[in-house]
Design an enzyme around this catalytic site. Structure first.
Site, short mmCIF file in Angstrom:
data_model
loop_
_atom_site.label_atom_id
_atom_site.label_comp_id
_atom_site.label_asym_id
_atom_site.label_seq_id
_atom_site.Cartn_x
_atom_site.Cartn_y
_atom_site.Cartn_z
N GLY A 219 0.82 -1.22 -0.07
CA GLY A 219 -0.04 -0.05 -0.01
C GLY A 219 0.64 1.20 0.16
N ILE A 220 0.41 2.23 0.72
CA ILE A 220 0.99 3.57 0.90
C ILE A 220 2.30 3.44 1.31
CG2 ILE A 220 0.94 5.97 1.98
CD1 ILE A 220 -2.24 5.61 1.82
N ASN A 289 3.96 5.14 9.25
CA ASN A 289 2.85 4.74 8.20
C ASN A 289 2.00 3.75 8.60
OD1 ASN A 289 1.64 4.51 5.36
ND2 ASN A 289 2.60 2.84 5.67
N LEU A 297 -19.89 1.09 14.16
CA LEU A 297 -20.59 2.33 14.87
C LEU A 297 -20.09 2.21 16.15
CD1 LEU A 297 -24.08 2.45 13.20
CD2 LEU A 297 -22.22 3.73 12.49
N TYR A 355 -10.76 4.80 14.68
CA TYR A 355 -9.80 5.44 13.77
C TYR A 355 -9.47 6.94 13.66
CZ TYR A 355 -7.47 5.57 9.10
OH TYR A 355 -6.79 5.87 7.87
N LYS A 359 -6.36 9.18 14.68
CA LYS A 359 -5.67 10.09 13.59
C LYS A 359 -5.64 11.47 14.05
CE LYS A 359 -4.45 6.77 10.66
NZ LYS A 359 -2.99 6.57 10.28
N THR A 390 -6.08 2.38 -3.39
CA THR A 390 -5.47 1.10 -2.77
C THR A 390 -6.08 -0.14 -3.25
OG1 THR A 390 -5.88 1.30 -0.51
CG2 THR A 390 -4.19 2.57 -1.30
N1 LIG Z 1 -5.81 4.02 1.93
C1 LIG Z 1 -6.35 5.17 2.05
O1 LIG Z 1 -7.17 5.87 1.41
C2 LIG Z 1 -5.90 6.13 3.30
C3 LIG Z 1 -6.52 7.19 3.65
C4 LIG Z 1 -5.86 7.89 4.85
C5 LIG Z 1 -4.96 7.49 5.66
N2 LIG Z 1 -4.30 6.37 5.37
C6 LIG Z 1 -3.29 5.79 6.32
O2 LIG Z 1 -2.08 5.43 5.43
C7 LIG Z 1 -1.45 4.56 6.19
C8 LIG Z 1 -1.31 3.29 5.13
O3 LIG Z 1 -2.60 2.94 4.74
P1 LIG Z 1 -2.49 1.47 3.60
O4 LIG Z 1 -4.10 1.91 2.78
O5 LIG Z 1 -1.41 1.66 2.73
O6 LIG Z 1 -2.65 0.56 4.53
P2 LIG Z 1 -2.60 -0.90 4.39
O7 LIG Z 1 -3.31 -2.03 5.28
O8 LIG Z 1 -2.33 -1.51 2.97
O9 LIG Z 1 -0.99 -1.01 4.87
C9 LIG Z 1 -0.63 -1.06 6.33
C10 LIG Z 1 0.48 -1.59 6.64
O10 LIG Z 1 0.95 -1.61 7.90
C11 LIG Z 1 1.38 -2.94 8.30
N3 LIG Z 1 1.01 -2.78 9.80
C12 LIG Z 1 -0.22 -2.94 10.53
N4 LIG Z 1 0.17 -3.00 11.92
C13 LIG Z 1 1.21 -3.08 12.16
C14 LIG Z 1 2.05 -3.24 13.23
N5 LIG Z 1 1.70 -3.53 14.34
N6 LIG Z 1 3.43 -3.20 13.28
C15 LIG Z 1 3.97 -3.08 12.04
N7 LIG Z 1 3.09 -3.07 10.81
C16 LIG Z 1 2.01 -2.90 10.75
C17 LIG Z 1 0.35 -3.79 7.92
O11 LIG Z 1 0.99 -5.18 7.92
C18 LIG Z 1 0.51 -3.37 6.34
O12 LIG Z 1 1.58 -3.74 5.47
C19 LIG Z 1 -2.31 4.00 7.12
O13 LIG Z 1 -1.63 4.82 8.44
C20 LIG Z 1 -3.68 4.43 7.13
O14 LIG Z 1 -4.36 4.83 8.05
C21 LIG Z 1 -4.76 5.46 4.26
#
Ligand SMILES: NC(=O)c1ccc[n+]([C@@H]2O[C@H](COP(=O)([O-])OP(=O)(O)OC[C@H]3O[C@@H](n4cnc5c(N)ncnc54)[C@H](O)[C@@H]3O)[C@@H](O)[C@H]2O)c1
Length: 449
Positions: A219-220, A289, A297, A355, A359, A390
């Site tokens: 992901g990100i 990240n 809810l 969440y 955040k 994503t």
């Molecule tokens: N996708 C979106 O639209 C969006 C929007 C706003 C914010 N975000 C934020 O961006 C960040 C990345 O999001 P994403 O969509 O790529 O999520 P994702 O679920 O694809 O990836 C998150 C990664 O974090 C890892 N992770 C989770 N718990 C962990 C832990 N305890 N220790 C180590 N690693 C851990 C997971 O294994 C995963 O690889 C997050 O913080 C998410 O809240 C995403």
């Protein structure tokens, strides 16, 4: 994960159909490519008020290889510009705003697709009279509205430059004009006074730096790892052991190191510090990240969901950052910490009390830590992504996804790389004047301020 509607609306037959039906036509955004010119056309620079930054801006742009043109006169059909920069510093009261309007109207009319409008101003908080504060604050309404009026992938942002922050101008100026800020729209960033004047290799600003990225297996986070590595950093990619296979693949791809670590483990801080000290002698960039969602809810939310989200999204960031600060010399001079927040933390979101709370907590954390980071010559900032395309969003029902991705000024979802580019900018040595800020990467979403 391509944007089928955007691609259709920009195809030959699709363009005709969407035009005839009056449907939106999301633009193909200009995104950063190393080695490409900063802008596809000249920049028009003008001022309203005293304009104390105008000469500096012009010099910086010329140094960046950009052609600077004089403001347009009358209705002549001059060359279309890649960007418009208005230096609105030195306003004394609302009457001075007329000059801003007089400059912007013809200049914005001549803006190319994926153009940039950047307004530089004094912070309202530093004003010496209500009339001056009113004029300064008025610019925020002006810029946010221009951002909503622009089409074809163009953006407008406001940069507040207090006295003493002038040496910090180059890095944000470049970012907001470049393709790195493709999905940053309608935002306000306030610089801090700084002595920094780092001249860096613009194509590899992170050369020689060590960067940690949590949640880097996909992901990100994976996009952040790629962009930081492209910009020259050695990336220590962190993720849970269960994601070990994909973590190793990302680390290999970017020529970095994989570190399997659950960031919520009691010894996570110690293990991270030891790894960084022993293997790399310290760290320059830390990107928090990793994040999870456990939506319900509020009335149906069990303690386990609440606790899990708080532990990963907020407490782990607090603990890891505290461990790095406490470990003598590990956080190197000029270090950059960037936390990933979310639009949900600003606007709130149904089903996401846990969440959104976590955040929003990130924002509180970053702002509270900023003075201590500044005193150390380091920075801490947050990025708040909006709707980012994503694997997770790709699995949403079509209707939810379409609504979620279109309710912003750019009429499309952002890409992981857009979040990554903003983080990479904040990580640059030249970004020392950006501290305690929350930069939304949301295409000026209609949700939240
Ligand atoms: N996708 C979106 O639209 C969006 C929007 C706003 C914010 N975000 C934020 O961006 C960040 C990345 O999001 P994403 O969509 O790529 O999520 P994702 O679920 O694809 O990836 C998150 C990664 O974090 C890892 N992770 C989770 N718990 C962990 C832990 N305890 N220790 C180590 N690693 C851990 C997971 O294994 C995963 O690889 C997050 O913080 C998410 O809240 C995403």
């Amino acid at each position: 994960m391509s944007d089928w509607y955007r691609d259709f609306a920009n195809s030959g037959v699709g363009a005709t159909i969407t035009k005839n039906l009056g449907l939106p036509r999301p633009a193909v955004l200009r995104r950063y490519e190393p080695g490409e010119p900063l802008l596809p056309g000249p920049v028009v620079v003008g001022s309203a008020g005293e304009g104390r930054l105008r000469l500096q801006v012009t010099d910086l742009l010329v140094d960046a290889g950009v052609t600077v043109s004089a403001p347009a006169t009358g209705e002549d059909d001059g060359e279309r510009s890649g960007a418009v920069v208005l230096d609105a510093t030195g306003l004394t009261g609302p009457a001075d705003l007329a000059a801003a309007h007089a400059f912007l109207a013809p200049a914005v009319r001549r803006l190319r697709a994926s153009g940039r409008v950047l307004v530089l101003a004094d912070p309202p908080a530093d004003a010496t009279s209500p009339a001056q504060a009113a004029a300064r604050q008025a610019l925020e309404g002006l810029v946010r509205s221009v951002a909503k009026e622009l089409r074809d992938g163009s953006t407008a942002n406001l940069l507040l430059v207090p006295a003493g922050a002038e040496p910090a101008l180059a890095s944000p100026l470049r970012f907001f004009l470049s393709g790195r800020s493709a999905y940053v729209d309608g935002q306000v960033v306030t610089l801090s006074a700084t002595e920094l004047t780092t001249a860096e290799d613009v194509d590899r600003p992170l050369a020689g730096k060590i960067a940690v990225v949590t949640g880097a297996a996909r992901g990100i986070g994976a996009a952040i790892a790629r962009v930081l590595a492209r910009d020259g950093a050695h990336v220590v990619a962190v993720d849970v052991p269960a994601a070990g296979q994909s973590l190793a693949e990302v680390a290999n791809e970017v020529g970095g190191t994989a570190l399997q670590l659950d960031i919520t483990a009691a010894d996570a801080g110690t293990r991270l510090v030891d790894h960084l000290r022993e293997r790399h002698g310290g760290v320059d960039v830390v990107v928090h990240n990793a994040g999870i969602t456990r939506d319900k809810l509020l009335v149906n939310m069990d303690a386990a969901r609440w606790d899990a989200v708080m532990a990963v999204n907020l407490q782990a960031q607090l603990d890891l950052t505290a461990a790095l600060l406490a470990a003598d010399g590990v956080l190197r001079p000029g270090a950059r910490v960037v936390s990933v927040s979310s639009q949900s933390g600003i606007a709130g979101n149904r089903g996401q009390t846990n969440y959104a709370a976590s955040k929003a907590g990130i924002i509180g954390m970053v702002r509270a830590w900023a003075p201590e980071f500044a005193a150390r010559g380091t920075t801490i900032n947050a990025v708040a992504p909006g709707f980012i395309v994503t694997e997770m969003t790709a699995s949403m029902p079509l209707g939810t996804r379409e609504v979620g991705s279109r309710v912003n000024s750019l009429q499309q979802g952002g890409l992981p790389v857009d979040v990554a580019e903003t983080i990479a900018w904040l990580a640059q040595p030249g970004s020392g004047g950006v501290n305690g800020q929350v930069v939304r990467v949301c295409g000026q979403s209609l949700l939240g301020a």
